[in-house]
Scaffold this active site. Sequence first.
Site, PDB file in Angstrom:
ATOM      1  N   GLU A   1      44.243  22.738  60.703  1.00  0.00           N
ATOM      2  CA  GLU A   1      45.567  23.360  60.701  1.00  0.00           C
ATOM      3  C   GLU A   1      45.493  24.814  61.162  1.00  0.00           C
ATOM      4  O   GLU A   1      44.590  25.556  60.775  1.00  0.00           O
ATOM      5  CB  GLU A   1      46.139  23.288  59.286  1.00  0.00           C
ATOM      6  CG  GLU A   1      47.482  23.979  59.094  1.00  0.00           C
ATOM      7  CD  GLU A   1      47.953  23.933  57.648  1.00  0.00           C
ATOM      8  OE1 GLU A   1      49.126  24.266  57.396  1.00  0.00           O
ATOM      9  OE2 GLU A   1      47.146  23.558  56.773  1.00  0.00           O
TER      10      GLU A   1
ATOM     11  N   LYS B   1      55.010  20.559  61.011  1.00  0.00           N
ATOM     12  CA  LYS B   1      54.779  20.331  59.586  1.00  0.00           C
ATOM     13  C   LYS B   1      56.108  20.302  58.835  1.00  0.00           C
ATOM     14  O   LYS B   1      56.958  21.184  58.995  1.00  0.00           O
ATOM     15  CB  LYS B   1      53.881  21.438  59.038  1.00  0.00           C
ATOM     16  CG  LYS B   1      53.457  21.283  57.591  1.00  0.00           C
ATOM     17  CD  LYS B   1      52.489  22.410  57.209  1.00  0.00           C
ATOM     18  CE  LYS B   1      51.954  22.301  55.802  1.00  0.00           C
ATOM     19  NZ  LYS B   1      50.979  23.394  55.498  1.00  0.00           N
TER      20      LYS B   1
ATOM     21  N   CYS C   1      48.440  18.962  56.289  1.00  0.00           N
ATOM     22  CA  CYS C   1      48.119  19.465  54.947  1.00  0.00           C
ATOM     23  C   CYS C   1      49.132  19.073  53.864  1.00  0.00           C
ATOM     24  O   CYS C   1      49.066  17.987  53.322  1.00  0.00           O
ATOM     25  CB  CYS C   1      47.923  20.981  54.990  1.00  0.00           C
ATOM     26  SG  CYS C   1      46.804  21.602  53.689  1.00  0.00           S
TER      27      CYS C   1
ATOM     28  N   SER D   1      42.954  23.776  53.554  1.00  0.00           N
ATOM     29  CA  SER D   1      43.114  23.580  52.114  1.00  0.00           C
ATOM     30  C   SER D   1      42.126  24.449  51.363  1.00  0.00           C
ATOM     31  O   SER D   1      40.917  24.188  51.391  1.00  0.00           O
ATOM     32  CB  SER D   1      42.888  22.099  51.764  1.00  0.00           C
ATOM     33  OG  SER D   1      43.027  21.879  50.373  1.00  0.00           O
TER      34      SER D   1
ATOM     35  N   ILE E   1      23.807  41.028  33.535  1.00  0.00           N
ATOM     36  CA  ILE E   1      23.933  39.727  34.184  1.00  0.00           C
ATOM     37  C   ILE E   1      24.937  39.733  35.336  1.00  0.00           C
ATOM     38  O   ILE E   1      24.737  39.052  36.346  1.00  0.00           O
ATOM     39  CB  ILE E   1      24.278  38.631  33.148  1.00  0.00           C
ATOM     40  CG1 ILE E   1      24.142  37.249  33.786  1.00  0.00           C
ATOM     41  CG2 ILE E   1      25.670  38.862  32.544  1.00  0.00           C
ATOM     42  CD1 ILE E   1      24.212  36.104  32.798  1.00  0.00           C
TER      43      ILE E   1
ATOM     44  N   ASN F   1      33.878  56.870  30.597  1.00  0.00           N
ATOM     45  CA  ASN F   1      34.371  56.610  31.944  1.00  0.00           C
ATOM     46  C   ASN F   1      33.813  57.597  32.961  1.00  0.00           C
ATOM     47  O   ASN F   1      33.669  57.267  34.151  1.00  0.00           O
ATOM     48  CB  ASN F   1      35.902  56.657  31.957  1.00  0.00           C
ATOM     49  CG  ASN F   1      36.519  55.482  31.224  1.00  0.00           C
ATOM     50  OD1 ASN F   1      35.896  54.451  31.049  1.00  0.00           O
ATOM     51  ND2 ASN F   1      37.759  55.647  30.783  1.00  0.00           N
TER      52      ASN F   1
ATOM     53  N   GLU G   1      36.514  40.440  32.295  1.00  0.00           N
ATOM     54  CA  GLU G   1      36.666  41.890  32.186  1.00  0.00           C
ATOM     55  C   GLU G   1      37.911  42.374  32.910  1.00  0.00           C
ATOM     56  O   GLU G   1      38.640  43.220  32.390  1.00  0.00           O
ATOM     57  CB  GLU G   1      35.426  42.572  32.774  1.00  0.00           C
ATOM     58  CG  GLU G   1      34.150  42.316  31.990  1.00  0.00           C
ATOM     59  CD  GLU G   1      32.922  42.849  32.691  1.00  0.00           C
ATOM     60  OE1 GLU G   1      31.849  42.854  32.052  1.00  0.00           O
ATOM     61  OE2 GLU G   1      33.024  43.257  33.871  1.00  0.00           O
TER      62      GLU G   1
ATOM     63  N   LYS H   1      45.755  48.140  36.639  1.00  0.00           N
ATOM     64  CA  LYS H   1      44.354  48.224  37.056  1.00  0.00           C
ATOM     65  C   LYS H   1      44.026  47.153  38.094  1.00  0.00           C
ATOM     66  O   LYS H   1      43.386  47.421  39.117  1.00  0.00           O
ATOM     67  CB  LYS H   1      43.418  48.043  35.858  1.00  0.00           C
ATOM     68  CG  LYS H   1      43.182  49.274  35.013  1.00  0.00           C
ATOM     69  CD  LYS H   1      42.046  49.002  34.040  1.00  0.00           C
ATOM     70  CE  LYS H   1      41.724  50.226  33.215  1.00  0.00           C
ATOM     71  NZ  LYS H   1      40.570  49.995  32.306  1.00  0.00           N
TER      72      LYS H   1
END
Length: 544
Positions: free
Chosen positions: A45, A113, A149, A175, A296, A374, A403, A513
């Site tokens: 597409e 479409k 689609c 997709s 991590i 900060n 987070e 934020k």
Amino acid sequence: MQDLTLVMAQLDPLVGDIPGNTERAIEAVREASLEHKADVVVLPELCLTGYPPEDLLLRDSMEARLEEARARMAKKVARGVMVIVGYPGMRDGQRYNLAGVLKDGEWIAEYAKQALPNYQVFDEQRYFTPGTESCVVECRGARLGIVICEDLWDGTPTRQARDAGADILVSLNASPYHLEKPAERNRLFAKRAAEVSCPLVYVNQIGGQDELVFDGGSAAIDADGKTCVQAPWWDVGLMPVQFLKEEGGRWTPQSGEIAELLSPEESLYCALVTGLRDYVNKSGFKGVVLGLSGGIDSGLSLAIAVDALGADRVHAVMMPYHYTADISKEDAAEQAKLLGVSYEVMPIAPMVEAFTETLAESFAGSERDTTEENLQSRCRGVLLMAISNKKGLMVLTTGNKSEMAVGYATLYGDMVGGYNALKDVYKTWVFRLAHWRNTMGPAIPERVITRPPSAELAEDQLDSDSLPDYDILDAILTHYIESDMSAEAIIRAGFEEEDVYRVVRLVDRCEYKRRQAPVGVRVTPRGFGRDRRYPIVNGWAAGE
């Protein structure tokens, strides 16, 4: 018996690069003709513009560029092969999402479409007019009914194509991937093919485009809903499908290569690697730089970056302060060595102390709080951006979805950067992916995975000091973000009232934020960004 060779071209177009996408399409058809003796080649597409082109569609020069591209294809594509390719087009003053049919140097048909999605990440009703007519073309005696689609998900256009005499349904797709999408699509294919008693060919694109990522997985399904050919996920390539006309006139796809459905961990990891790789490469960056904390999130981000770009294009920086544990320094250095990336250590104490001294008079009489924490994060952000400017490397941020949801991140600090590979990955999935990646070969020191998470911005600080355990937090966030459940409904589902209200309020309060956060690939059914659009300033009560 009559036969038909159809080749599914699983390509990775670049949005806006109409000449480049056109050449990719021409080369795919050439290769399909030479290697597979293709009768029909089907491309994705909006292949010539890439998907989604968004407001590029409103450019005055768009139509002229597409006409030039289609003329080039008509001239360059070999005679004897039919090509079905997606592109937008203005017809009688209206813009359509089209599939054009090219045969022997002539564009012989177009399909518009009909079902235009306008939910989740889709915004097609902003740009396109829905088509109303089916399109069936013939090749080697087989009548091919074309859909695009969302037509497949809607169902009405597929039934319309069947009623117009289609022997085989051909669906062009762009997709996007999310975690449950591959299995969801396979269920749909089986249902739709069986519903219309007609084999189905599904051709999907591949690659990353801003916050969307496409996984390929093109497939051919027979009229009973059985998958006969399954192209690999996450790989560009051509996949042939051989059709035979049986007695009674029914066309049937023959059994061919079937790629196995990937595990959730592998599929998600591939999505993150693909999204980052294409964002960096298609944007023209030399590579990436990231802060490697020994935690991590940055550890997994580093592994993804190396797998996406190669170790020689990844630069890691450890920026310790007084609260950085010795084991964090050791683990960061170990991982950098393990993955072979360039690595340096830049202590931030002098910078933090300079800021603190400058602000001392202004802060006089105030208690120490998160402001000082900060400052540490913002000093690190300044260093990373300076390296980015000097070396032409994009800053890769490392915060996860858990987070970002609750605002556990610092504006102009650890949120500084151009892209975040983990933006839509919950913390519980970060652990799952880290474990999985290590099964493919050592990449993340085990202690990085097993240590209790900490931002290390204060003495003996742990994430659990201010947040529920991540298993609980992520479950609440999934209910609230993915399912739009109210706080009361989540409490009724068995969660503690105090936890629920605290999490929900944090999510609502931190929209400002998230609006300023770097882009990141969307891998859940509802990511922050084009998927979830909430007003920053509003009076909506948290419990509603």
